[in-house]
Design a protein around this motif. Structure first.
Motif, PDB file in Angstrom:
ATOM      1  N   VAL A   1       0.845  -1.285   0.012  1.00  0.00           N
ATOM      2  CA  VAL A   1       0.022  -0.124  -0.046  1.00  0.00           C
ATOM      3  C   VAL A   1       0.944   1.108   0.004  1.00  0.00           C
ATOM      4  CG1 VAL A   1      -1.665   1.426   1.428  1.00  0.00           C
ATOM      5  CG2 VAL A   1      -2.102  -1.106   1.119  1.00  0.00           C
ATOM      6  N   GLU A   2       1.907   1.364   0.904  1.00  0.00           N
ATOM      7  CA  GLU A   2       2.722   2.546   0.746  1.00  0.00           C
ATOM      8  C   GLU A   2       3.357   2.631  -0.390  1.00  0.00           C
ATOM      9  OE1 GLU A   2       5.656   1.995   3.970  1.00  0.00           O
ATOM     10  OE2 GLU A   2       4.382   2.968   5.585  1.00  0.00           O
ATOM     11  N   ASN A   3       3.971   1.666  -1.091  1.00  0.00           N
ATOM     12  CA  ASN A   3       4.690   1.580  -2.376  1.00  0.00           C
ATOM     13  C   ASN A   3       3.733   2.101  -3.348  1.00  0.00           C
ATOM     14  OD1 ASN A   3       6.863   0.624  -0.871  1.00  0.00           O
ATOM     15  ND2 ASN A   3       6.777  -1.373  -1.628  1.00  0.00           N
ATOM     16  N   LEU A   4       2.675   1.651  -3.501  1.00  0.00           N
ATOM     17  CA  LEU A   4       1.630   2.110  -4.410  1.00  0.00           C
ATOM     18  C   LEU A   4       1.575   3.528  -4.420  1.00  0.00           C
ATOM     19  CD1 LEU A   4       0.166   1.592  -6.835  1.00  0.00           C
ATOM     20  CD2 LEU A   4      -1.981   0.660  -5.300  1.00  0.00           C
ATOM     21  N   ILE A   5       1.075   3.907  -3.143  1.00  0.00           N
ATOM     22  CA  ILE A   5       0.965   5.439  -2.890  1.00  0.00           C
ATOM     23  C   ILE A   5       2.030   6.534  -3.233  1.00  0.00           C
ATOM     24  CG2 ILE A   5       0.504   7.149  -1.105  1.00  0.00           C
ATOM     25  CD1 ILE A   5      -1.333   5.054   0.312  1.00  0.00           C
ATOM     26  N   ASN A   6       3.177   5.883  -2.646  1.00  0.00           N
ATOM     27  CA  ASN A   6       4.455   6.760  -3.155  1.00  0.00           C
ATOM     28  C   ASN A   6       4.706   6.794  -4.506  1.00  0.00           C
ATOM     29  OD1 ASN A   6       5.580   8.158  -0.624  1.00  0.00           O
ATOM     30  ND2 ASN A   6       5.497   6.053  -0.051  1.00  0.00           N
ATOM     31  N   LYS A   7       4.365   5.597  -5.178  1.00  0.00           N
ATOM     32  CA  LYS A   7       4.526   5.619  -6.620  1.00  0.00           C
ATOM     33  C   LYS A   7       3.503   6.411  -7.402  1.00  0.00           C
ATOM     34  CE  LYS A   7       3.903   2.351 -10.616  1.00  0.00           C
ATOM     35  NZ  LYS A   7       2.732   3.029 -11.504  1.00  0.00           N
ATOM     36  N   LYS A   8       2.247   6.721  -6.975  1.00  0.00           N
ATOM     37  CA  LYS A   8       1.547   7.668  -7.507  1.00  0.00           C
ATOM     38  C   LYS A   8       1.794   9.116  -7.036  1.00  0.00           C
ATOM     39  CE  LYS A   8      -1.172   4.830  -9.292  1.00  0.00           C
ATOM     40  NZ  LYS A   8      -1.194   4.452 -10.839  1.00  0.00           N
ATOM     41  N   ILE A   9       2.384   9.288  -6.034  1.00  0.00           N
ATOM     42  CA  ILE A   9       3.132  10.664  -5.820  1.00  0.00           C
ATOM     43  C   ILE A   9       4.136  11.022  -6.607  1.00  0.00           C
ATOM     44  CG2 ILE A   9       4.437  11.962  -3.829  1.00  0.00           C
ATOM     45  CD1 ILE A   9       2.814  10.440  -1.859  1.00  0.00           C
ATOM     46  N   VAL A  10       4.910   9.957  -6.886  1.00  0.00           N
ATOM     47  CA  VAL A  10       5.886  10.280  -8.050  1.00  0.00           C
ATOM     48  C   VAL A  10       5.675  10.886  -9.009  1.00  0.00           C
ATOM     49  CG1 VAL A  10       8.265   9.372  -8.971  1.00  0.00           C
ATOM     50  CG2 VAL A  10       7.687   9.066  -6.255  1.00  0.00           C
ATOM     51  N   GLU A  11       4.507  10.048  -9.617  1.00  0.00           N
ATOM     52  CA  GLU A  11       4.034  10.280 -10.770  1.00  0.00           C
ATOM     53  C   GLU A  11       3.329  11.692 -11.132  1.00  0.00           C
ATOM     54  OE1 GLU A  11       1.051   7.180 -11.773  1.00  0.00           O
ATOM     55  OE2 GLU A  11       2.651   5.617 -11.734  1.00  0.00           O
ATOM     56  N   ASN A  12       3.137  12.300 -10.014  1.00  0.00           N
ATOM     57  CA  ASN A  12       2.770  13.793  -9.903  1.00  0.00           C
ATOM     58  C   ASN A  12       1.414  13.943 -10.766  1.00  0.00           C
ATOM     59  OD1 ASN A  12       3.054  16.422  -9.186  1.00  0.00           O
ATOM     60  ND2 ASN A  12       4.147  16.988 -10.915  1.00  0.00           N
ATOM     61  N   ILE A  13       0.604  13.147 -10.449  1.00  0.00           N
ATOM     62  CA  ILE A  13      -0.762  13.274 -11.403  1.00  0.00           C
ATOM     63  C   ILE A  13      -1.370  14.380 -10.780  1.00  0.00           C
ATOM     64  CG2 ILE A  13      -2.768  12.095 -11.781  1.00  0.00           C
ATOM     65  CD1 ILE A  13      -1.213   9.427 -10.717  1.00  0.00           C
TER      66      ILE A  13
END
Length: 535
Positions: free
Chosen positions: A274-286
């Motif tokens: 869950v943490e990794n997925l959220i941080n991935k979406k943060i890095v994607e700067n959506i």
């Protein structure tokens, strides 16, 4: 299955959710089995502690219910079978205190009788607004003017201040009135108006211009946490499953809290995913997109609506993170996910069967957490002279060494006590048929005192009163040989000890407890009491 078949013509969704319903029921049955077994073991301890009074206290019944999920009715039934009563009045008092603390009882002030002008919320786009005072409320009454140093609720035509709603707490900030600043004391909605409570630094009148300014750092951190809450729910739905349902949330500048129901647990592996997925979406700067829609159109396209929340069917606000999350929400959010910075879960707990709570931090709070964690890890690595990846192993090794040392100390102490046993036994005094020994020791635990008494009993059945001063407190233990209970009543002894400042309880053959201090005269007073009470 039979009930579902019988009721499904009226409630078709039962058939659709049959598998989930059966899984949930089975889960609840298994959880209650565990609760029942655990609760019974705790209740057995309470029976021993209350052997003299034959009453389970209100606090004990409340703790069984509140901490262990053991129903009061079950406690009463088992207690009755054992010849005990339950203090239900005190139980209810503790329940009322808990309800008050949980925030379920919220006082609402009445609105002034006149119609108030609606306030336009500008906080989605700006943190500073120049506004005109429309109403001044003092003691729940609308007035035209207030003097300086008056506590007043100021209602303006526009306001950037967000009032607590949907889990997001109210803004912090101030009103600029002339050259003076008046910090916000509170915010509330009165109908469609936003009322800002202040202590006015100068006279105010309806029609005056004021500047309303949000505390931007606090608001920005709240926005990061609110958008992260949406990301968290979407990540849980993807990782844990579609059965995840939000049951509450709190969004503050310092942290976010998310409660949800799910019959499957959240393992440490799931938490990391869950943490990794959220941080991935943060890095994607959506980009975070907001739009208005009718409630039906929004729900038809799959936008998440929080169960129990009241929505305007004609107009709702959608907060969307394209391709990942879409929820109905009136809160404030960042412009894009990259603004959150980073996300870290700090706590995962079970509130009740099937209900979990996640606490997390983002942005500056997460950075501070990482920095503190790194500093601690670096200090431990230097202390144990190991690289970062070996710290946990080094701590476990140290823990084993400590456990081994404690075992050795306990063995040595027991050997020391055995060596002193002959000397102690020589100090036994006889009061009628009862041999009695009083010992005062230092740094002996309750377990130590009980072990010494057991060894003394082997040599000479009698009455043994041992007291020990440890670093934290003074503890005492009383042991009476079963064949001597006809000559001395430990229930009376326990009551007498309480008058001497020694709190505790026990059974007809043993007592234990604590005391702030023990008077030097205690040995003499106990001997006198025993001499007088022996039958």
């Amino acid at each position: 299955h039979t009930l579902i078949d019988y009721m499904s013509p009226l409630y078709p969704e039962l058939k659709k959710e049959e598998k989930q319903i059966c899984t949930t029921l089975q889960y609840e049955v298994e959880k209650f089995k565990v609760t029942f077994i655990h609760g019974q073991s705790i209740l057995e301890k309470y029976f021993e502690e209350q052997a003299f009074t034959k009453t389970i206290t209100g606090f004990q019944a409340f703790k069984l219910y509140d901490t262990y999920g053991f129903p009061l009715e079950l406690t009463k039934v088992i207690a009755q079978e054992r010849g005990f009563s339950v203090d239900t009045d005190l139980f209810e008092k503790h329940m009322e205190e808990q309800r008050a603390l949980s925030g379920k009882k919220i006082a609402h002030e009445e609105c002034p009788g006149e119609e108030l002008v609606a306030t336009t919320f500008t906080g989605y786009d700006e943190h500073i607004s120049t506004a005109t005072i429309q109403h001044l409320i003092v003691h729940n009454k609308s007035v035209e003017r207030v003097e300086a140093h008056t506590e007043v609720s100021v209602i303006t035509d526009i306001s950037p201040f967000y009032v607590e709603c949907g889990g997001q707490i109210s803004d912090q900030g101030f009103l600029q009135i002339g050259s003076s600043q008046a910090p916000l004391l509170g915010l509330k909605k009165i109908g469609s108006s936003i009322a800002a409570l202040i202590h006015s630094p100068q006279a105010l009148s309806v029609g005056d211009k004021v500047i309303l300014q949000v505390d931007s750092p606090s608001r920005m951190n709240t926005m990061k946490n609110h958008t992260a809450t949406h990301l968290l729910q979407a990540a849980l739905l993807e990782i844990v499953g579609k059965q995840v349902k939000q049951s509450g949330s709190v969004v503050t500048p310092d942290y976010l809290r998310f409660d949800f129901t799910s019959q499957t647990g959240l393992s440490s592996e799931d938490t990391a995913l869950v943490e990794n997925l959220i941080n991935k979406k943060i890095v994607e700067n959506i980009p975070v997109i907001t739009e208005q829609s009718s409630l039906k159109k929004a729900t038809d396209r799959g936008v998440i609506a929080f169960f129990g929340e009241k929505y305007n069917p004609e107009m709702v606000r959608i907060v969307e993170i394209p391709g990942f999350s879409a929820e109905l929400c009136g809160g404030t959010h960042v412009r894009s996910t990259g603004d959150i910075g980073c996300f870290k879960i700090t706590e995962v707990t079970a509130l009740a069967a099937g209900t979990k709570r996640i606490v997390a931090v983002t942005g500056p709070a997460a950075l501070t957490l990482f920095q503190n964690t790194f500093t601690i890890a670096k200090t431990l690595g230097q202390e144990y002279k190991v690289p970062f990846e070996k710290i946990h192993e080094a701590i476990l090794k140290q823990k084993d060494l400590l456990k081994s040392a404690q075992t050795t100390i306990k063995t040595l102490k027991k050997q020391l006590y055995l060596l002193q046993m002959p000397h102690w036994l020589e100090k036994i005094h006889h009061y009628g048929p009862i041999p009695f020994l009083y010992l005062s020791l230092t740094d002996a635990s309750l377990d130590d005192l009980r072990d010494i008494a057991q060894e003394c009993m082997k040599a000479q059945p009698g009455l043994y009163f041992f007291v020990s001063q440890t670093q934290e407190r003074t503890v005492y233990s009383v042991s009476l040989s079963p064949q001597l209970t006809q000559h001395l009543d430990l229930k009376s002894f326990a009551s007498w000890l309480k008058h001497q400042g020694l709190q505790g309880g026990g059974t007809s053959t043993s007592l234990q407890g604590t005391a702030p201090t023990v008077a030097l005269s205690l040995e003499h007073t106990i001997k006198t009491w025993v001499h007088e009470q022996v039958r």
